[in-house]
Enzyme design. Structure first.
Site, mmCIF file in Angstrom:
data_model
loop_
_atom_site.group_PDB
_atom_site.id
_atom_site.type_symbol
_atom_site.label_atom_id
_atom_site.label_comp_id
_atom_site.label_asym_id
_atom_site.label_seq_id
_atom_site.Cartn_x
_atom_site.Cartn_y
_atom_site.Cartn_z
ATOM 1 N N CYS B 386 0.819 -1.215 0.000
ATOM 2 C CA CYS B 386 0.000 0.000 0.000
ATOM 3 C C CYS B 386 0.851 1.262 0.000
ATOM 4 C CB CYS B 386 -0.945 0.010 1.194
ATOM 5 S SG CYS B 386 -2.000 1.468 1.204
ATOM 6 N N ASP B 387 1.534 1.527 1.111
ATOM 7 C CA ASP B 387 2.292 2.781 1.215
ATOM 8 C C ASP B 387 3.366 2.907 0.135
ATOM 9 O OD1 ASP B 387 0.873 3.742 3.343
ATOM 10 O OD2 ASP B 387 2.200 2.861 4.843
ATOM 11 N N VAL B 388 3.993 1.799 -0.212
ATOM 12 C CA VAL B 388 5.120 1.871 -1.145
ATOM 13 C C VAL B 388 4.673 2.134 -2.583
ATOM 14 C CG1 VAL B 388 6.641 0.436 0.253
ATOM 15 C CG2 VAL B 388 5.224 -0.627 -1.499
ATOM 16 N N SER B 427 1.234 3.894 7.235
ATOM 17 C CA SER B 427 1.380 5.339 7.412
ATOM 18 C C SER B 427 0.069 5.995 7.805
ATOM 19 C CB SER B 427 1.861 5.972 6.110
ATOM 20 O OG SER B 427 0.843 5.880 5.138
#
Lengths: 96, 455
Positions: B386-388, B427
């Site tokens: 997700c965040d990456v 995050s």
């Protein structure tokens, strides 16, 4: 060895280690970590000497535990790294 | 310089050579073997040099440790590598702490100040590494919850224990009396407490940084221990490991857009509050067209990039990823893998999982090399990340991920996301990718959704 010399060894080893390890690609970071991890079991050397020359039973027992832990670290670390690296290598053989 | 010192230097250089060979997958196996052999020679050297080779006690301990280590190494599976590494880190730290303690018990009166201060430091760094690593391992193994545990006054507790440790170390150096045993044991206990407090508030995605840091600490503890007993081999090898851990820590911090200080202070990535709205600035492609079915997209794509994340590891979906890859390749498509540096729970985690299922390492690309390629890619398949892959990282100022380097998956023509849900990642920042026009969401366990794709 005198403290000054030991500190010098520390600085040189840090510097050389830093240089060599910066070149290891991301691909191999997990094996690098478990490999260096195994090497950090080098404290085993200290544990062996301390235990062998310990006078009290308290120290001998502690030293015994230290040797066991350090050997697990060394043997386990190297064996698992070997397993992982062979997985990477296997692929190369298939490719060619 | 005596014989021992010269041999120690040669062995250190061999260890270094072993690590150098680890910079290529072709030579890495030998590199590891060279390191292992140098260690074995070092052990024999120490036993012979000190004339202690015939002590049964030592051999019994080595045998027990060796058998346990070998069994663990054979039984562990690749998914469990992060906790395995964390556990071994802890053992390394624990050994250094115990050796320092034995040295203090045995010969404190005869120690020079340098040895006294370093023995206290080895005790402290070793103790922190031991408990910190064990907590990290338990978290990774889900024996205890992965969520950060923050106690009331957590930071104050940490600061107090740090101050007490400093005071104890000073006392331990200056004290000439019988109190030294109590002082040292207290220092060990408080450092263990510190390690627990430190690790327990680290959340899941900060684990790669924590493990790298503890890796460095285990080396450092060994080197400091080497100062105490005056062994150059411990000092040099410990320093090499310490440097390795620090390099990995730096790489991880950079890839997560975190400073090491932030991690040490335990400020959480989600602490920063971002109130603005994250808008999906999607490049409107195919607006006229009906949204294509997954099947059609797969069919017509020629160039495919797969982006694995921790979700793939959790679902143990790497075997299905391999199936999917084989299927796509048999249809003549070009398949590559894009690996973000912090994907997973430790440096290089994804690479190992993919290597396990026989995906050739030439297909694994790191972020900087693959990013320019997304633009000319037909289809990107995101698996449990997700965040990456959050495009908001480049424009959502004020969010924790602002400025974090991400994989530009949104640039490819189509994106299929196989994630558990559309909740934000670690995050806490919403991922606008999910709402973009060219993105299809396949929600649920990656093992299930991938099965559908691979059919």
């Amino acid at each position: 060895m005198s403290p000054i010399l030991l500190i010098l060894v520390f600085i040189i080893a840090t510097f050389l280690g830093y240089k060599v390890i910066s070149e290891v690609p991301t691909l191999l970071h997990t094996p690098l970590m478990s490999g260096t991890n195994a090497i950090s079991g080098v404290t085993l050397l200290g544990a062996l000497v301390s235990t062998a020359f310990a006078a009290s039973n308290k120290s001998k027992t502690l030293g015994f535990i230290a040797i066991v832990l350090a050997t697990i670290n060394l043997v386990g670390g190297f064996a698992v790294t070997d397993r992982m690296l062979k997985m990477f290598k296997k692929k190369e053989a298939v490719n060619k | 310089m005596g014989v021992y010192e010269i041999v120690a230097i040669i062995l250190s250089l061999l260890v270094l050579l072993g690590i150098k060979l680890m910079s290529s997958p072709k030579t890495a196996v030998y590199g590891n073997q060279i390191s292992a052999l140098s260690m074995l020679s070092a052990i024999i050297l120490v036993l012979v040099y000190n004339e202690i080779i015939s002590m049964p006690l030592l051999w019994v301990a080595i045998l027990i440790g060796g058998i346990i280590g070998y069994i663990i190494a054979k039984k562990v599976n690749m998914i469990q590598m992060p906790q395995m590494v964390a556990l071994l880190n802890g053992l390394g730290g624990g050994t250094s702490a115990i050796v320092a303690l034995v040295e203090i018990f045995e010969r404190y009166e005869n120690m020079i100040y340098f040895e006294r201060i370093t023995s206290q430091l080895a005790l402290i760094v070793g103790g922190i590494t031991l408990s910190g690593s064990l907590i990290a391992a338990a978290k990774l193994d889900r024996k205890i919850p992965q969520k950060p545990v923050v106690l009331k006054g957590h930071s104050i507790l940490l600061n107090i224990s740090l101050i007490v440790l400093c005071v104890l170390a000073i006392f331990g150096t200056l004290n000439n009396y019988s109190m030294i045993d109590i002082i040292s044991i207290s220092a060990l206990f408080i450092s263990i407490l510190f390690g627990i407090l430190f690790s327990i508030r680290v959340g899941g995605a900060d684990m790669p940084i924590t493990i790298s840091l503890l890796n460095s600490c285990s080396g450092l503890a060994g080197a400091i221990c080497g100062f105490t007993i005056g062994d150059p081999l411990l000092v040099s090898v410990g320093a090499i490991v310490g440097a390795s851990g620090i390099i990995l820590t730096q790489i991880m911090c950079k890839a997560m857009n975190r400073s090491l200080m932030d991690v040490l202070k335990g400020s959480h990535i989600a602490d920063k509050t971002f109130t603005g709205e994250i808008i999906a600035v999607s490049v409107e492609r195919d607006t006229q067209e009906e949204k294509k079915s997954v099947h059609d997209i797969l069919q017509e794509s020629k160039k495919v990039i797969i982006v694995p994340g921790y979700g793939m590891a959790l679902a143990q979906a790497q075997y299905l990823v391999k199936q999917l890859t084989d299927k796509l390749e048999s249809e003549g498509k070009d398949v590559k893998f894009a690996i973000h540096p912090v994907a997973g729970r430790m440096p290089g985690h994804m690479n190992v999982l993919l290597a396990e299922v026989d995906i050739p390492y030439e297909k694994l690309w790191d972020m900087d090399n693959i990013n320019p390629e997304f633009e000319e890619t037909d289809l990107t398949i995101v698996i449990g990340a997700c965040d990456v892959v959050n495009p908001a990282a480049s424009y959502a100022e004020g969010t924790p991920i602002y400025g974090m380097p991400v994989l530009d998956v949104d640039k490819s023509k189509y994106v299929i996301v196989c994630n558990m849900d559309t909740k934000p990642g670690y995050s806490g920042v919403e991922n606008p990718l999910y709402n973009m026009n060219n993105v299809t969401m396949l929600l649920g366990n990656a093992a299930e959704t991938l099965k559908k794709l691979a059919e």
